[in-house]
Enzyme design. Structure first.
Site, mmCIF file in Angstrom:
data_model
loop_
_atom_site.group_PDB
_atom_site.id
_atom_site.type_symbol
_atom_site.label_atom_id
_atom_site.label_comp_id
_atom_site.label_asym_id
_atom_site.label_seq_id
_atom_site.Cartn_x
_atom_site.Cartn_y
_atom_site.Cartn_z
ATOM 1 C CG ASP A 248 -20.916 -2.794 -7.921
ATOM 2 O OD1 ASP A 248 -21.344 -1.655 -8.175
ATOM 3 O OD2 ASP A 248 -20.271 -3.062 -6.890
ATOM 4 C CG HIS A 271 -25.439 -2.163 -7.253
ATOM 5 N ND1 HIS A 271 -24.355 -2.054 -6.405
ATOM 6 C CD2 HIS A 271 -26.125 -3.264 -6.843
ATOM 7 C CE1 HIS A 271 -24.386 -3.048 -5.527
ATOM 8 N NE2 HIS A 271 -25.457 -3.798 -5.789
#
Length: 395
Positions: A248, A271
């Protein structure tokens, strides 16, 4: 003799003070951003206290076993009870070896001294059964402390089985963040490695004056919600010289963050570095005074991102600086997304109330994995203002 180096971040300048007369537990760098001189003086006074007389508590003396199988939670709890009762500086030592640890809270509320140093030479490992800690907010939590140091060592949360459970669609717990620092100030985290967290790896919440240096984070690129470092409701936080590979956000910035400096961070997979998501709540503290400098992104979903939910909120993001960053095959190198609505739940056909202003992207170069290198998708209700893009070169 140890030396304390103090970096003071001021607009357009950085001053370095070398103070050989100060004794400290470890050579360190503390970052201050436009800090009031009175606070700086107080911090220098606190840090000048000699730790030469610090009492060291080795967890082996309290029953911990370095075999990775014997539960060492009671031993660490006993050590904390002793440390909390001490009126002298305290160091908690986790020596070499693997120590099995269930969820634990180090609460300084009732301590005689709210300062402690934790030196980890070995590995703390979570139970292989994710259900043991999976319903807890944190695997390891420090709270209500002043002058906390966490140095070295490895945290292995063994989160892979929980990731598999979530991917299968079964009824699984949310999972625990590996290490949380809450409601504390004057915190140093240096040389820590976090592996396989069930959820977020490092969480800074409700803190002031936090310095994170040389941290390594690793989780599988497909692991859900395993943000590397999450900062919220905190001020004067620095993250330097760290490597984050996760599933993430490498660094996520939540509401109430004021004064965050990120420099020399390598991100990928993951991310990217994200401010947000913001606007989850209708009444929410804003994010301001954030600098991201000399970061490198490799194979990430995003690079530099600001995102907000597409619904009403009084929050904001302002005075944000992204500069001297390198993109290597990044899907969305630069993106402002104010129409974030995962699963189209509770936000379809709404617009974001978050006001984004005074944002600079300077000297961002490298390669984009998609045809759109820069995407500015701002709120139709509160359009972005003061967005500056300079020396951006993406292939």
């Amino acid at each position: 003799m140890y030396y304390l180096y103090v970096y003071i971040h001021l607009p357009q300048n950085r001053f370095k003070y070398h103070t050989p007369h100060l004794h400290y537990s470890e050579s360190s760098f503390i970052s201050f951003k436009t800090m009031p001189s009175s606070l700086l003086i107080i911090l220098l006074f606190l840090l000048s206290i000699s730790l030469s007389s610090a009492k060291t508590y080795n967890i082996l003396s309290y029953g911990a076993k370095p075999d990775g199988k014997t539960d060492s939670t009671k031993a660490l709890t006993a050590v904390w009870t002793k440390a909390c009762a001490s009126v002298k500086p305290v160091t908690i030592l986790v020596p070499k070896g693997r120590f099995l640890l269930r969820s634990i809270v180090f609460d300084g509320t009732e301590c005689k001294r709210k300062s402690v140093t934790v030196r980890i030479q070995g590995t703390l490992v979570a139970p292989s059964d994710y259900r043991v800690i999976g319903k807890e907010r944190y695997w390891i939590l420090f709270q209500h402390l002043d002058r906390l140091g966490v140095y070295g060592g490895v945290l292995d949360a063994q989160g892979a089985s929980l990731w598999s459970c979530k991917k299968s669609g079964k009824n699984c717990p949310n999972g625990a963040a590996s290490i949380g620092i809450e409601s504390s100030r004057n915190v140093v985290i240096s040389g820590l490695t976090s592996l396989n967290s069930q959820m977020f790896h490092v969480v800074i919440n409700g803190c002031r004056n936090v310095f994170i240096k040389g941290v390594k984070v690793w989780a599988d690129g497909n692991s859900p919600n395993t943000d590397g470092i999450h900062v919220q409701s905190s001020s004067s936080v620095s993250i330097l010289n760290s490597n984050i590979s996760t599933g993430d956000d490498c660094v996520s910035v939540g509401p109430g963050t004021n004064g965050l400096w990120i420099e020399n961070v390598a991100c990928g997979p993951g991310h990217g570095i994200s401010i947000g998501s913001l606007g989850r709540e209708s009444v929410e503290a804003g994010v301001q005074n954030v600098t991201v400098k000399t970061a490198t992104f490799t194979g990430t979903q995003n690079g530099l991102r600001i995102k907000s939910w597409a619904r009403a909120s009084n929050g904001f993001a302002k005075n944000i600086r992204f500069q001297h960053c390198v993109m290597n095959n990044v899907q969305n190198p630069i993106i402002i997304d104010q129409n974030y609505c995962p699963g189209n739940q509770n936000c379809p056909n709404q617009v974001s109330g978050i006001k984004i202003s005074d944002v600079m992207f300077f000297d961002i170069h490298g390669t984009s994995a998609t045809e759109v290198g820069v995407k500015l998708d701002c709120s139709s209700k509160n359009p972005c203002t003061g967005i500056r893009i300079q020396d951006v070169k993406l292939t």
